[in-house]
Design a protein around this motif. Structure first.
Motif, mmCIF file in Angstrom:
data_model
loop_
_atom_site.group_PDB
_atom_site.id
_atom_site.type_symbol
_atom_site.label_atom_id
_atom_site.label_comp_id
_atom_site.label_asym_id
_atom_site.label_seq_id
_atom_site.Cartn_x
_atom_site.Cartn_y
_atom_site.Cartn_z
ATOM 1 N N PRO A 109 0.830 -1.286 0.040
ATOM 2 C CA PRO A 109 -0.032 -0.075 0.127
ATOM 3 C C PRO A 109 0.840 1.116 0.098
ATOM 4 O O PRO A 109 0.622 2.240 -0.878
ATOM 5 C CB PRO A 109 -0.808 -0.045 1.201
ATOM 6 C CG PRO A 109 -0.878 -1.359 1.603
ATOM 7 C CD PRO A 109 0.419 -2.046 1.108
ATOM 8 N N GLU A 110 1.704 1.409 0.963
ATOM 9 C CA GLU A 110 2.719 2.542 0.709
ATOM 10 C C GLU A 110 3.532 2.702 -0.330
ATOM 11 O O GLU A 110 3.685 3.870 -0.853
ATOM 12 C CB GLU A 110 3.691 2.330 2.079
ATOM 13 C CG GLU A 110 4.669 3.735 2.146
ATOM 14 C CD GLU A 110 5.471 3.843 3.424
ATOM 15 O OE1 GLU A 110 5.950 4.794 3.570
ATOM 16 O OE2 GLU A 110 5.661 2.624 3.832
ATOM 17 N N LEU A 111 3.880 1.709 -1.019
ATOM 18 C CA LEU A 111 4.471 1.445 -2.287
ATOM 19 C C LEU A 111 3.458 2.177 -3.531
ATOM 20 O O LEU A 111 3.910 2.996 -4.254
ATOM 21 C CB LEU A 111 4.990 0.248 -2.715
ATOM 22 C CG LEU A 111 5.874 0.038 -4.016
ATOM 23 C CD1 LEU A 111 7.140 0.930 -4.056
ATOM 24 C CD2 LEU A 111 6.217 -1.252 -4.107
ATOM 25 N N LEU A 112 2.421 1.718 -3.425
ATOM 26 C CA LEU A 112 1.369 2.480 -4.283
ATOM 27 C C LEU A 112 1.108 3.746 -4.206
ATOM 28 O O LEU A 112 1.274 4.765 -4.992
ATOM 29 C CB LEU A 112 -0.064 1.596 -4.142
ATOM 30 C CG LEU A 112 -1.522 2.271 -4.543
ATOM 31 C CD1 LEU A 112 -1.530 2.048 -6.023
ATOM 32 C CD2 LEU A 112 -2.724 1.587 -4.166
ATOM 33 N N GLU B 190 -10.455 -2.302 -7.180
ATOM 34 C CA GLU B 190 -9.538 -2.802 -6.279
ATOM 35 C C GLU B 190 -8.875 -1.883 -5.387
ATOM 36 O O GLU B 190 -8.444 -2.474 -4.289
ATOM 37 C CB GLU B 190 -8.494 -3.162 -7.435
ATOM 38 C CG GLU B 190 -8.543 -4.291 -8.137
ATOM 39 C CD GLU B 190 -7.570 -4.588 -9.041
ATOM 40 O OE1 GLU B 190 -6.133 -4.355 -8.783
ATOM 41 O OE2 GLU B 190 -7.646 -5.367 -10.241
ATOM 42 N N LEU B 191 -8.982 -0.694 -5.611
ATOM 43 C CA LEU B 191 -8.043 0.310 -4.547
ATOM 44 C C LEU B 191 -9.047 0.848 -3.639
ATOM 45 O O LEU B 191 -8.687 1.483 -2.490
ATOM 46 C CB LEU B 191 -7.382 1.185 -5.184
ATOM 47 C CG LEU B 191 -6.357 0.870 -6.528
ATOM 48 C CD1 LEU B 191 -5.755 2.142 -7.257
ATOM 49 C CD2 LEU B 191 -5.362 0.007 -5.778
ATOM 50 N N VAL C 115 -5.071 7.471 -2.174
ATOM 51 C CA VAL C 115 -4.998 7.317 -3.386
ATOM 52 C C VAL C 115 -6.438 7.467 -3.782
ATOM 53 O O VAL C 115 -6.779 8.069 -5.197
ATOM 54 C CB VAL C 115 -4.630 5.789 -3.641
ATOM 55 C CG1 VAL C 115 -4.921 5.499 -5.308
ATOM 56 C CG2 VAL C 115 -3.164 5.654 -3.632
ATOM 57 N N GLN C 116 -7.428 7.001 -3.362
ATOM 58 C CA GLN C 116 -8.769 7.332 -3.628
ATOM 59 C C GLN C 116 -9.037 8.625 -3.733
ATOM 60 O O GLN C 116 -9.726 9.288 -4.540
ATOM 61 C CB GLN C 116 -9.728 6.716 -2.575
ATOM 62 C CG GLN C 116 -9.879 5.187 -2.919
ATOM 63 C CD GLN C 116 -10.485 4.668 -4.261
ATOM 64 O OE1 GLN C 116 -11.749 5.187 -4.417
ATOM 65 N NE2 GLN C 116 -9.856 4.394 -5.012
#
Length: 206
Positions: A55-58, A117-118, A125-126
């Motif tokens: 998640p942090e990488l995303l 997915e997210l 991110v959302q």
């Protein structure tokens, strides 16, 4: 021996480049950290040295993406230099064209639009996706307001701005899904024509 800042930053960028490719090609949910590490030519441990996990990488991948519409003015204080509607249509069309033509932005947009997915992965991110959509709508509404000089009710302006935003993201989503080479210029013009047809019908065929 401690690694220098330049080396650390190079490794970080390699990981982000690899994650961007893997997330966009495989989908976030399916992508594995081992795949990202392999694509970067590094070990899985290298990822955890820089990031707490997937998640942090995303979030880091999305944070570094700077889309054309990220700089659109959305406050009344910044509207002095707003373009007319025809120029706005060109700005948004060219912004879409640039996003599709630039590989880094194309992959980042593909990741952002994996909304289902997210949804439960990262609120940050959302929020980035919602913020982009809202910025476009607010910008369009401000241009319409300026061009109409108060002739349109706010509800009508907002509805038109929403229609422009929905169409833009629909075109973007379809382009990323179908992945037709060299389509970006035609799709940019399609966005321009839609905006003109909606807001300035007399110029739609120009």
């Amino acid at each position: 021996m401690r690694r220098g800042k330049a080396e650390v930053e190079r490794t970080r960028q390699r990981l982000l480049d690899a994650a961007e490719r893997v997330f966009s090609e495989r989908g976030y949910a399916v992508a594995r950290l081992e795949e990202i590490a392999e694509a970067a030519g590094l070990t899985r441990g290298s990822i955890y040295w820089h990031y707490d996990g997937k998640p942090e990488l995303l979030e880091a991948v999305i944070d570094r993406a700077w889309f054309p519409w990220d700089q659109l003015p959305v406050e009344c204080a910044g509207t002095q230099g707003l373009p007319g509607i025809a120029q706005m249509a060109c700005v948004l069309g060219q912004g879409l064209q640039h996003t599709l033509a630039e590989p880094h932005l194309r992959r980042s947009a593909s990741i952002l639009l994996q909304g289902h997915e997210l949804r439960h992965v990262s609120e940050r991110v959302q929020e980035r996706l919602r913020g982009m959509q809202q910025r476009i709508r607010r910008y369009v509404a401000l241009v319409i307001e300026q061009a109409g000089a108060g002739r349109l009710a706010r509800a009508e302006r907002d509805a038109q701005a929403r229609a422009v935003g929905v169409f833009m993201f629909g075109v973007l989503s379809e382009a990323l899904l179908l992945d037709v080479p060299g389509e970006q210029q035609a799709l940019g013009r399609e966005v321009e024509r839609f905006i003109l047809a909606l807001l300035l019908p007399g110029l739609a065929g120009a």
